[in-house]
Design an enzyme around this catalytic site. Structure first.
Site, short mmCIF file in Angstrom:
data_model
loop_
_atom_site.label_atom_id
_atom_site.label_comp_id
_atom_site.label_asym_id
_atom_site.label_seq_id
_atom_site.Cartn_x
_atom_site.Cartn_y
_atom_site.Cartn_z
CG ASP A 34 9.90 5.70 14.23
OD1 ASP A 34 8.86 4.89 14.39
OD2 ASP A 34 10.87 5.57 14.58
CD GLU A 36 11.59 2.06 14.41
OE1 GLU A 36 11.27 1.32 15.49
OE2 GLU A 36 12.73 2.43 14.15
NE ARG A 93 3.06 -9.19 -10.41
CZ ARG A 93 2.47 -8.34 -10.55
NH1 ARG A 93 1.74 -7.88 -11.71
NH2 ARG A 93 2.01 -7.61 -9.40
CD GLN A 94 10.66 -7.88 -8.34
OE1 GLN A 94 12.14 -7.40 -8.52
NE2 GLN A 94 9.83 -6.82 -7.89
CG ASP A 167 0.27 -15.22 -20.41
OD1 ASP A 167 0.08 -16.13 -20.09
OD2 ASP A 167 0.36 -14.09 -19.87
CE LYS A 190 1.14 -11.13 -22.41
NZ LYS A 190 0.94 -11.17 -20.87
CG ASP A 216 -3.47 -14.23 -16.11
OD1 ASP A 216 -2.64 -15.13 -15.64
OD2 ASP A 216 -3.43 -13.13 -16.86
#
Length: 310
Positions: A34, A36, A93-94, A167, A190, A216
């Protein structure tokens, strides 16, 4: 000192182990029917200093769960110290609320890693340095700047260079390399109308007749860097190359880079390269295995990691 490799980037883990002249510890990370995830450590780690190497790249959630379950297995096996070596830290990025009723997922992931049993984190070029503060355990954030500065000096000797930040947010990163190369710095102004879409507005700096090096931390869709390269060429730059730490290359990014005016894009092997990346005409990988290996050795010996970047 023991090194355990999960499944996200085994070639990098093997290269790190070879650099340290230590075999990878015997462990299996497999899935049930499944899907897991099940982890089993096949040798004694009681009282050992253990390093788990796992990037949380695509598929991010599967690789994150592999890391968390491995950390839990080692904690329950009484390892003395567990260091999560995360060359590419997914969800970085969050790192802040981008709007009303949105999560700070980087903080959640930091909590998960800590609660799973990590005593320390070793990572590279975090998207935002303040993510180190999301952890309540020590974090060593390695930088690619010394590695890339040496590579640029070898590859572009005798050429008139200009280091460019794609940026405003990447100015500190680009300046670090420009300082090491004793060259000038330019910035791309940007504007991003919506997530995943970038529109280049202005080039700040004199790039006429210069060989430009864009710097970057992440290349995802590639749109930002391709647009930046096109803007530099239109502004009179002789060439545009790119140095990026983490090659995510989602969707049609590799094809987009291949069809762009980018002379050469250099990425590290923090994320396992796909076949498309390996055969691309203008994408080249450099390894971070020696850098990770030396940092791990210094952590194990309780010596300074920061002197790696002097």
């Amino acid at each position: 000192m023991k090194i355990i490799a999960c499944n996200s980037n085994r070639p990098l883990a093997e290269a790190v182990a070879a650099a340290l002249n230590i075999p990878l510890a015997q462990a299996s990370v497999r899935r049930f029917a499944d899907m897991e995830i099940f982890v089993e450590i096949h040798e004694n780690v009681r009282g050992e200093d253990v390093f788990v190497i796992q990037s949380t790249s695509y598929p991010a959630n599967d690789n994150l769960m592999e890391l968390l379950i491995t950390l839990d297995a080692l904690r329950r096996a009484s390892a003395r110290r567990i260091t999560a070596v995360i060359p590419y830290f997914g969800y970085a990025r969050q790192d802040r609320k981008s709007g009303s009723r949105t999560p700070i997922s980087a903080k959640l992931v930091a909590n998960l890693i800590t609660e799973a049993g990590a005593n320390r984190v070793l990572t590279m070029d975090l998207h935002a340095g303040q993510i180190q503060g999301f952890f309540d355990i020590p974090v060593d954030n390695l930088f690619s700047a010394p590695l890339y500065a040496r590579d640029i000096q070898q590859q572009y000797a005798g050429r008139e260079l200009m280091v460019v930040s794609p940026d405003v947010g990447g100015v500190v990163r680009a300046r670090a390399i420009a300082t090491r190369l004793h060259t000038d710095l330019a910035i791309i102004d940007k504007r991003r109308p919506r997530a995943g879409v970038s529109e280049v507005m202005n080039v700040i700096g004199e790039v006429q007749g210069r060989d430009c090096i864009l710097v970057d931390d992440i290349v995802d869709s590639g749109g930002t860097l391709v647009n930046a390269a096109e803007a530099l060429i239109k502004s009179g730059a002789k060439s545009a190359s790119v140095y990026v730490t983490h090659g995510v290359f989602s969707g049609g990014a590799v094809a987009r880079v291949g069809a762009s005016p980018i002379e050469k894009m250099v990425v590290t092997d923090s994320i396992l390269a796909t076949e498309a990346v390996r055969v691309s005409r203008n994408i080249r990988q450099v390894t971070i295995a020696p850098l990770l290996a030396e940092a791990m050795r210094r952590i194990s010996e309780e010596s300074s990691v920061s002197t790696l970047f002097c």
